[in-house]
Scaffold this active site. Structure first.
Site, PDB file in Angstrom:
ATOM      1  N   TYR A 101       0.838  -1.190   0.000  1.00 49.10           N
ATOM      2  CA  TYR A 101       0.000   0.000   0.000  1.00 49.10           C
ATOM      3  C   TYR A 101       0.884   1.256   0.000  1.00 49.10           C
ATOM      4  O   TYR A 101       1.800   1.360   0.812  1.00 49.10           O
ATOM      5  CB  TYR A 101      -0.921  -0.009   1.215  1.00 49.10           C
ATOM      6  CG  TYR A 101      -1.776   1.216   1.278  1.00 49.10           C
ATOM      7  CD1 TYR A 101      -2.690   1.486   0.260  1.00 49.10           C
ATOM      8  CD2 TYR A 101      -1.660   2.123   2.322  1.00 49.10           C
ATOM      9  CE1 TYR A 101      -3.469   2.632   0.296  1.00 49.10           C
ATOM     10  CE2 TYR A 101      -2.444   3.260   2.363  1.00 49.10           C
ATOM     11  CZ  TYR A 101      -3.340   3.507   1.339  1.00 49.10           C
ATOM     12  OH  TYR A 101      -4.098   4.636   1.364  1.00 49.10           O
ATOM     13  N   ASP A 172      -0.239  -6.678   7.196  1.00 49.51           N
ATOM     14  CA  ASP A 172      -1.419  -5.914   6.790  1.00 49.51           C
ATOM     15  C   ASP A 172      -2.365  -6.896   6.107  1.00 49.51           C
ATOM     16  O   ASP A 172      -2.092  -7.389   5.022  1.00 49.51           O
ATOM     17  CB  ASP A 172      -0.986  -4.794   5.834  1.00 49.51           C
ATOM     18  CG  ASP A 172      -2.149  -3.890   5.416  1.00 49.51           C
ATOM     19  OD1 ASP A 172      -3.301  -4.375   5.406  1.00 49.51           O
ATOM     20  OD2 ASP A 172      -1.905  -2.725   5.076  1.00 49.51           O
TER      21      ASP A 172
HETATM   22  C1  LIG Z   1      -6.376   1.424   2.159  1.00 48.24           C
HETATM   23  C2  LIG Z   1      -5.272   0.626   2.733  1.00 48.24           C
HETATM   24  C3  LIG Z   1      -4.576   1.072   3.859  1.00 48.24           C
HETATM   25  C4  LIG Z   1      -4.857   2.422   4.510  1.00 48.24           C
HETATM   26  O1  LIG Z   1      -6.106   2.446   5.115  1.00 48.24           O
HETATM   27  P1  LIG Z   1      -6.995   3.787   5.310  1.00 48.24           P
HETATM   28  O2  LIG Z   1      -8.179   3.276   6.025  1.00 48.24           O
HETATM   29  O3  LIG Z   1      -7.266   4.339   3.955  1.00 48.24           O
HETATM   30  O4  LIG Z   1      -6.167   4.732   6.131  1.00 48.24           O
HETATM   31  C5  LIG Z   1      -3.592   0.256   4.377  1.00 48.24           C
HETATM   32  N1  LIG Z   1      -3.282  -0.930   3.810  1.00 48.24           N
HETATM   33  C6  LIG Z   1      -3.915  -1.384   2.715  1.00 48.24           C
HETATM   34  C7  LIG Z   1      -3.541  -2.701   2.131  1.00 48.24           C
HETATM   35  C8  LIG Z   1      -4.930  -0.616   2.132  1.00 48.24           C
HETATM   36  O5  LIG Z   1      -5.549  -1.075   1.034  1.00 48.24           O
END
Ligand SMILES: *Cc1c(COP(=O)(O)O)cnc(C)c1O
Length: 377
Positions: A101, A172
C-alpha cells in the site's frame, strides 16, 4: 459480552462475525448502540472517550475474535499503521515490501529520509530474500496479497525466519480479511487492517484496527492510541461492525465473481496479464492455497499497450466505478500508477476490487471498456 465465551472455539468464522460483540441483556438492544459520549460517570470501568468506548469494544471483540487476538480500533488504516511504526525506537531497522500500500511505503520512506528509522525494501514474494533481510531488523512488515500487484508472501515461512532473527512481524491483512487468512496463526505478532475496505464493506467509512496476542504490543498500541488521539468515531465504528456482520456472504459472492472474471480476462486479447492468486499459473498460487481459505475479491490486470489504453479502460467503464479504494459492494477499478508513489507499479496495471453485482453484467461492462480502449476483443 461474556455470554458467548466458552462456546466460541467451535464456531465457524462466518458465525463469529454475526454473534461476537453483542451484549445479551434481557430488554437490551440486540446490537450495540452508537455510544456518543466524551466522558463517563466517575468510578466506573469507562473513564474518558479518547481511551475507551463501548462501540469500539464491540467491534474489537468481533474483529479480535475473528483474527484470534485482541483488537484496537483506530481512526483509519494509516492511523493503525502509524501507531505500529511509531512504537519503534529511533534508528529501528524495518524490512518492508517494495510492493505494498503506497501510504505505508510513503510513511516508512519519509521516516527513513528523516533518519527516524532504517528501511530495507524487499520483494516479499521471495521468502528467502525477505528472511535474509530480516537479519538484524527490528520489524518485518508484510502484505499478502500485496497491493496492487497481488503478490503472495509465504507468511509462515517468513514469520518463522523473521522471529528467529528477533524481529517483530506485522501483517497488513486488509486484502484477505480474517475470513480468508489468519496471520497470527501463521506466526505474525501484529495484524493491521484498513477497516475502510472489506470489513466495513460499503465505501462509507474510514477506519482502522490492529490485532495482537502479544500483551506488550497490545499495551504499547493502546498507549499510542490514547497519546496520539487517532481514535475512530463511534458512528464509523458502529458502521464497520454492521458491515462485518455480512462479511462472509459478501466475500463468498465477490470472490466467486473475481475468479470468473480473472479467467475471462486472461483469455481477452486486450489483456496482457492477469494477477489473481486463484489462477493456477499465478506464481504464488500454491502458497495462497496453503495459507488462505479463499483467493479473495481483489485482482489486477495489465492492459496491452501500457498506460494510455489502461487509463482509457478505467475511463470507459459505465457500470463499474472508477475510483480509488476497494472492498465495497460496488466493483471498482483504477490504474494504480496514475498516483505519485506508484512509480514501480506497471503503467498498464488496472486494479479491480470485485463487488456484488452480477458477474455477466460486470463482464459485459469490462469487455466493452477493453474494446473501446484498445480496439481489441
Ligand atoms: C487502504 C489501505 C490502507 C490504509 O487504510 P486507510 O483506512 O485508507 O487509512 C492500508 N493498507 C492497505 C492494504 C490498504 O488497502
Amino acid at each position: 459480552m461474556a455470554a458467548m465465551s466458552g462456546a466460541i472455539d467451535d464456531l465457524d468464522p462466518s458465525t463469529l462475525a454475526v454473534v461476537l460483540g453483542r451484549v445479551r441483556t434481557p430488554g437490551g438492544p440486540v446490537g450495540p448502540p452508537v455510544e456518543l459520549t466524551s466522558t463517563y460517570h466517575a468510578d466506573g470501568p469507562f473513564v474518558y472517550g479518547r481511551d475507551e468506548n463501548r462501540t469500539w469494544a464491540a467491534f474489537e471483540e468481533a474483529l479480535g475474535g475473528l483474527e484470534g487476538g485482541r483488537a484496537l480500533t483506530f481512526a483509519s488504516g494509516m492511523a493503525a499503521v502509524a501507531a505500529v511504526v511509531e512504537s519503534l525506537p529511533v534508528g529501528a531497522v524495518v524490512v518492508a515490501p517494495a510492493d505494498a500500500y503506497k501510504g505505508t511505503r510513503g510513511l516508512l520512506g519519509e521516516l527513513a529520509a528523516a533518519g527516524r528509522l532504517q528501511l530495507r525494501s524487499v520483494d516479499v514474494t521471495d521468502a528467502a530474500a525477505t528472511i535474509a533481510a530480516a537479519d538484524g531488523a527490528d520489524l518485518v512488515w508484510l502484505e499478502s496479497p500485496t497491493n496492487p500487484s497481488l503478490g503472495i508472501c509465504d507468511l509462515a515461512a517468513v514469520a518463522a525466519g523473521a522471529r528467529d532473527a528477533g524481529a517483530t512481524v506485522v501483517v497488513d491483512n486488509t486484502f484477505a480479511t480474517p475470513l480468508l487468512q489468519r496471520p497470527l496463526d501463521l506466526g505474525a505478532d501484529v495484524v493491521v487492517h484498513s477497516a475502510t475496505k472489506f470489513l466495513a464493506g460499503h465505501s462509507d467509512v474510514v477506519l482502522g484496527a490492529t490485532v495482537t496476542r502479544d500483551g506488550e504490543w497490545y499495551d504499547r498500541l493502546l498507549r499510542r492510541r490514547s497519546a496520539h488521539g487517532g481514535i475512530g468515531g463511534p458512528f464509523e465504528t458502529w458502521l464497520a461492525l454492521r458491515g462485518l456482520r455480512t462479511l462472509a456472504v459478501r466475500l463468498e459472492r465477490a470472490q466467486t465473481t473475481a475468479a470468473l472474471l480473472a479467467t475471462r480476462l486472461a483469455a481477452h486479447p486486450a489483456v496482457e496479464r492477469v494477477r489473481y492468486p486463484g489462477l493456477p499459473d499465478h506464481p504464488g498460487h500454491d502458497v495462497a492455497r496453503r495459507q488462505m481459505r479463499g483467493f479473495g475479491a481483489m485482482l489486477s490486470f495489465d492492459v496491452r499497450g501500457g498506460a494510455e489504453p489502461a487509463e482509457a479502460v478505467a475511463q470507459a467503464v459505465r457500470l463499474i466505478v472508477h475510483a480509488t479504494s476497494l472492498g465495497g459492494v460496488e466493483t471498482m477499478v483504477e490504474r494504480r500508477s496514475r498516483w505519485r508513489g506508484e512509480e514501480t507499479t506497471p503503467p498498464g496495471l488496472v486494479r479491480m476490487s470485485v463487488g456484488l453485482e452480477d458477474v455477466d453484467d460486470l463482464w459485459r461492462d469490462l469487455d466493452q471498456a477493453l474494446r473501446a480502449a484498445t480496439g481489441e476483443g
